[in-house]
Write a protein that holds these residues in place. Structure first.
Motif, short mmCIF file in Angstrom:
data_model
loop_
_atom_site.label_atom_id
_atom_site.label_comp_id
_atom_site.label_asym_id
_atom_site.label_seq_id
_atom_site.Cartn_x
_atom_site.Cartn_y
_atom_site.Cartn_z
N ARG A 50 0.83 -1.21 0.00
CA ARG A 50 0.00 0.00 0.00
C ARG A 50 0.87 1.26 0.00
NH1 ARG A 50 -3.34 -3.18 -1.24
NH2 ARG A 50 -5.28 -3.71 -0.18
N LEU A 54 0.94 4.17 -2.75
CA LEU A 54 0.74 5.57 -2.39
C LEU A 54 1.86 6.44 -2.97
CD1 LEU A 54 -0.58 7.89 -0.87
CD2 LEU A 54 0.64 7.13 1.20
N LYS A 119 -7.66 12.34 -11.99
CA LYS A 119 -7.61 10.88 -11.82
C LYS A 119 -6.45 10.47 -10.91
CE LYS A 119 -7.33 6.58 -14.49
NZ LYS A 119 -7.22 5.99 -15.85
N ASP A 122 -7.26 11.56 -7.30
CA ASP A 122 -8.23 10.63 -6.69
C ASP A 122 -7.54 9.33 -6.30
OD1 ASP A 122 -10.20 12.49 -7.06
OD2 ASP A 122 -11.06 11.54 -8.85
N ALA A 123 -6.67 8.84 -7.19
CA ALA A 123 -5.95 7.60 -6.90
C ALA A 123 -5.03 7.77 -5.69
CB ALA A 123 -5.13 7.17 -8.12
N GLN A 125 -5.46 9.84 -3.15
CA GLN A 125 -6.29 9.90 -1.94
C GLN A 125 -6.75 8.51 -1.53
OE1 GLN A 125 -9.42 12.69 -2.82
NE2 GLN A 125 -8.09 14.48 -2.60
N ALA A 126 -7.16 7.71 -2.54
CA ALA A 126 -7.58 6.34 -2.24
C ALA A 126 -6.42 5.52 -1.70
CB ALA A 126 -8.16 5.68 -3.50
N ALA A 127 -5.23 5.71 -2.29
CA ALA A 127 -4.05 4.98 -1.83
C ALA A 127 -3.67 5.39 -0.41
CB ALA A 127 -2.88 5.23 -2.79
N GLU A 128 -3.83 6.66 -0.10
CA GLU A 128 -3.51 7.13 1.25
C GLU A 128 -4.46 6.53 2.28
OE1 GLU A 128 -2.62 11.31 3.62
OE2 GLU A 128 -3.28 11.35 1.54
N THR A 129 -5.74 6.46 1.93
CA THR A 129 -6.72 5.83 2.82
C THR A 129 -6.39 4.37 3.04
OG1 THR A 129 -8.46 7.34 2.08
CG2 THR A 129 -9.16 5.29 3.12
N ALA A 130 -6.05 3.66 1.94
CA ALA A 130 -5.69 2.24 2.04
C ALA A 130 -4.42 2.06 2.87
CB ALA A 130 -5.51 1.65 0.65
#
Length: 315
Positions: A50, A54, A119, A122-123, A125-130
């Motif tokens: 992850r 990120l 894009k 967004d990716a 931010q999603a990677a940071e959450t994961a």
């Protein structure tokens, strides 16, 4: 201190029983720790993946950032990039067409790059959450492993103290008392050769045959063979000889295979004893079992009715 030889033997048996319980508890804690460490390693691997994702996502954002910065600066400075502005400043139809064409290209490229930036952002931010979730999971797994490790150390310490007492009590026994405690390898009338000849090949009976080859080997806490055993170590070793990979501890072994009622046991079934399932042996038929009993008592065939029965399983 025991005042008589019989009291010394009885004390020796009590201490051995306590040490056997602690041995199985320590083995169970070790197994639990191994499982927790496996979860921790998996969580660490997910966290690493992850984190890499990120970093890659952030690199992608940085790649498009200059375009976003230039667009923002141009807008702030009042740059005119629309078609109406081109009409107002053009001196000729050809110049108008050229300016409009240029503006179309600029706008198209800018729009496309803005899409890529969004894009990528967004990716990221999603990677940071994961990555945060993976970090929380990894920390939780590490905390659980540390708790089990502390429990294991405590049980090992208790086992070490119990073993010391058993060995000291054993050393205080006379040669005759030691011999009486060890007992005979087989009960009167037991014929190993006849039993082996009558066994039908199969994992259970074949494991019983393997266990019977270890008669006389010493009991050692935590040992799994091939020349010394504790109770669950003997069961694991015997079944391993016939290709059956059974768990390590008696409580784990009591959840393996299928349950068998006491009155339907067959040679090769695995028998468990005491309410805490801290002892195990392999049924040999006619109310007998082969087992690694306790310190000072070699692997032997013995009656099952001398130990509180808990359950039986067929592997």
């Amino acid at each position: 201190m025991p005042s008589t030889a019989s009291e010394a033997v009885r004390r020796m048996i009590e201490l051995s029983r306590e040490s056997e319980q602690l041995n199985q508890q320590a083995l169970e804690a070790q197994s639990d720790l191994d499982a927790k460490l496996s979860v921790q390693h998996e969580a660490d691997a997910v966290l690493a993946a992850r984190t890499d994702a990120l970093n890659a996502a952030r690199d992608e954002v940085r790649r498009f950032q200059p375009v976003i910065d230039r667009t923002a600066i141009a807008a702030y400075q009042g740059a005119r990039t629309n078609r109406m502005f081109a009409v107002l400043v053009s001196d000729s139809p050809q110049q108008l067409l050229d300016q409009m064409s240029t503006l179309d290209v600029v706008e198209s490229k800018t729009t496309e790059q803005l899409k890529h930036f969004k894009k990528a952002n967004d990716a990221a931010q999603a990677a940071e959450t994961a990555a945060r979730a993976a970090a929380d999971t990894a920390r939780g797994a590490a905390d659980k492993a540390e708790q089990v490790r502390a429990d294991l150390e405590s049980k090992r310490g208790a086992l070490g103290g119990a073993v010391t007492q058993v060995v000291e009590a054993w050393g205080a026994l006379s040669a005759g008392d030691k011999s009486a405690l060890a007992g005979a390898a087989f009960p009167p009338g037991f014929d190993r050769d006849s039993l082996l000849e009558g066994l039908v090949p199969g994992s259970g009976t074949s494991a019983l045959a393997a266990a019977l080859t270890r008669i006389g080997d010493p009991y050692v806490w935590g040992a799994t063979g091939p020349r010394q055993f504790d109770c669950s170590g003997l069961v694991q070793w015997a079944f391993k000889q016939v290709g059956e990979d059974v768990p390590r501890t008696s409580s784990q072994q009591a959840r393996y295979g299928t349950p068998v009622p006491k009155d339907q046991m067959q040679p090769g079934d695995v028998i468990f004893f005491y309410s805490d399932i801290s002892h195990v042996g392999i049924y040999a038929g006619n109310g007998l079992m082969v087992h690694a009993s306790t310190f000072g008592v070699p692997v032997a065939v013995a009656p099952i009715n001398t130990t509180p029965f808990h359950s039986a399983r067929r592997y």
